[in-house]
Design an enzyme around this catalytic site. Structure first.
Site, PDB file in Angstrom:
ATOM      1  N   LEU B 119      44.010  41.427  47.526  1.00 18.57           N
ATOM      2  CA  LEU B 119      43.093  40.876  46.526  1.00 18.57           C
ATOM      3  C   LEU B 119      43.855  40.255  45.369  1.00 18.57           C
ATOM      4  CD1 LEU B 119      40.841  44.079  46.311  1.00 18.57           C
ATOM      5  CD2 LEU B 119      40.551  42.137  47.885  1.00 18.57           C
ATOM      6  N   PHE B 168      52.919  38.167  51.150  1.00 16.93           N
ATOM      7  CA  PHE B 168      52.581  37.114  50.193  1.00 16.93           C
ATOM      8  C   PHE B 168      52.102  37.714  48.869  1.00 16.93           C
ATOM      9  CE2 PHE B 168      49.695  34.634  47.760  1.00 16.93           C
ATOM     10  CZ  PHE B 168      50.500  33.539  47.484  1.00 16.93           C
ATOM     11  N   LYS B 169      51.213  38.703  48.989  1.00 17.62           N
ATOM     12  CA  LYS B 169      50.672  39.324  47.766  1.00 17.62           C
ATOM     13  C   LYS B 169      51.797  39.952  46.935  1.00 17.62           C
ATOM     14  CE  LYS B 169      47.997  41.613  44.887  1.00 17.62           C
ATOM     15  NZ  LYS B 169      47.367  40.970  43.741  1.00 17.62           N
ATOM     16  N   LEU B 170      52.727  40.636  47.603  1.00 17.59           N
ATOM     17  CA  LEU B 170      53.858  41.231  46.881  1.00 17.59           C
ATOM     18  C   LEU B 170      54.701  40.150  46.204  1.00 17.59           C
ATOM     19  CD1 LEU B 170      55.202  43.969  49.339  1.00 17.59           C
ATOM     20  CD2 LEU B 170      53.818  44.302  47.271  1.00 17.59           C
ATOM     21  N   SER B 172      53.762  37.209  45.216  1.00 20.92           N
ATOM     22  CA  SER B 172      53.076  36.605  44.071  1.00 20.92           C
ATOM     23  C   SER B 172      53.209  37.508  42.837  1.00 20.92           C
ATOM     24  CB  SER B 172      51.606  36.316  44.385  1.00 20.92           C
ATOM     25  OG  SER B 172      50.845  37.494  44.414  1.00 20.92           O
TER      26      SER B 172
END
Lengths: 295, 295
Positions: B119, B168-170, B172
């Protein structure tokens, strides 16, 4: 009011400012070691000066736009005795507050005010007068320069002193270039995780990692375009000056210091003349993740 | 199509997602160790489950939203045998690709697909369904979840695998939080140079140092507002996980590593529960430049 402008240094940014002033109807006398740089200003209506002394002679305002703080200080130290009565010294280079202090003293000894007018954005934007200016110096001198500033830029950010304006410009590059260095790390991590350049770019814009640098430089990284808009070597210089100025005041800036280490590493690898985004290459020496062979 | 949703973990983000689903007419059964967290979901129409097993029982889709990768893996390992036939496992936590791989194997052993739906943005945006989703996993499962994703978020960024979406979330957060760390350094340098918070904020927006973080977090730093929107400790966790995942692949990320060092230093100084922007405090222990006393 300003009848003659002397302009020392017509490189990428300086040349753009000199042309902008000449194109605005000012009598601009340009000196640069490069005849080609002077010629491009003549085409915009400026006058070629045979020497720095000739450029400065009888000028009401004298600009310097030079690569390194050492050049700026040496130039003002030598030219200070030659400045016309009432002339205002303006530096548009990116220099450190210590040099501003010394240059202020050098021209001040001969009765002249020293003003910092650091330039934001790119040479292309400077040609159009669409750049922010970071200005500091004695109030009377800054007021007298206002019509010139309005011709050079589209926004003037005023600081308490010439040194503060110079320091602000260095800080903005310290932050911006370190943002580039960590963005490059994120990009290489993403490529190693099998994320495509396009997926990365599209998704990153939707996160807290988005920045001016991810908007502007990430597309160049994705395209393998390392043509220098702002080169690694210049970026390293500015971050170094900002860190040094901070260190003299006892301020640690460890993340930016590591950013500088990466920029210097890129210079050591031979990428100094490429765009700052080439800092990514030192993370991927064989070019497998960046999709480029070492060049 | 989806008749029952199980939801394990109703913290800031998870609770918002559970409420969003319940408010959209879904039959959401929520389990959390905190009765207050469960109650806030009941008020939005969710059902309180007496245990994780009860939440999962007969559910077509089961969500986890838990603080640490260890919690996510332990939960799926324990619940995998209890999942209803055809049930899809979805994790919305921020975890590392190694954990995704292990959790995928744990539920896969019992015939269930594992989907990452990381999220973006904030709990407040999540309550309104105005967040980006970073999604990866088996195609059939992702397709089946599409109506739920459309209720949860406003943009779905699709990745090749559950691990790539998690990574990807990490990444970002690695980039975003390191941007915060160097922004904090720039701010402290500016204050030391006598630049006011207001001058700094206004001028920075006009430079290559501008970023999501300078837009969002710099005003908090200027105001001395350290209330956690995304806390130092959580930020450190995510950067640590990203660095570890990169290091396992032999990728160095030295600037982000120094960013992590600063975040950990802030935790060590007792600021772990404050907003990530409190990383600035370790640069100014007596609070003179930040205009705040140590708290």
């Amino acid at each position: 009011m300003v009848s003659k402008i002397g302009f020392i240094g017509a490189g990428n940014m300086g040349g753009a400012v000199a042309r902008r002033l000449a194109g605005g109807g000012h009598d601009v006398h340009v000196y640069d070691l490069s005849p080609a740089a002077v010629q491009s200003c003549e085409q915009a209506g400026a006058v070629a000066a045979g020497s720095a002394s000739a450029a400065v002679h009888d000028a009401d305002v004298v600009f310097t736009s030079l690569p390194m703080p050492e050049h700026v200080l040496a130039t003002w130290t030598r030219l200070a005795p030659e400045l016309a009565e009432g002339a205002i010294a303006v530096d548009v280079s990116t220099i450190d507050p210590g040099t501003v202090e010394l240059a202020t003293a050098a021209v001040g000894e001969h009765g002249h005010p020293f003003v910092t007018c650091a330039l934001g954005k790119t040479p292309a934007a400077a040609e159009r007068g669409e750049i922010p200016l970071f200005v500091g110096g004695p109030g009377d001198a800054v007021s007298a320069l206002r019509p010139l500033f309005e011709r050079i830029g589209e926004a003037t950010h005023r600081f308490e002193s010439a040194g503060a304006a110079a320091m602000f410009k260095l800080i903005s590059n310290l932050v911006g270039m370190t943002n580039v260095a960590v963005l490059a790390e994120g990009y290489v991590l993403a490529r190693a995780a099998g994320i495509t350049p396009e997926q990365f770019g599209a998704a990153l814009a939707d996160t807290g990692a988005a920045s001016f640098q991810s908007q502007v430089r990430l597309p160049w990284l994705m395209a393998g375009d390392y043509e220098a808009r702002f080169g690694v070597e210049l970026a390293a210089k500015d971050v170094r000056l900002a860190l040094d100025a901070g260190a003299r005041q006892g301020i640690p800036s460890p993340v930016a210091a590591q950013g500088l280490a990466q920029l210097l590493s890129a210079v050591a690898h031979g990428y100094g003349g490429q765009d700052a985004v080439a800092v990514a290459k030192v993370l991927d020496p064989d070019g497998k993740l960046l999709g480029t062979t070492d060049d």
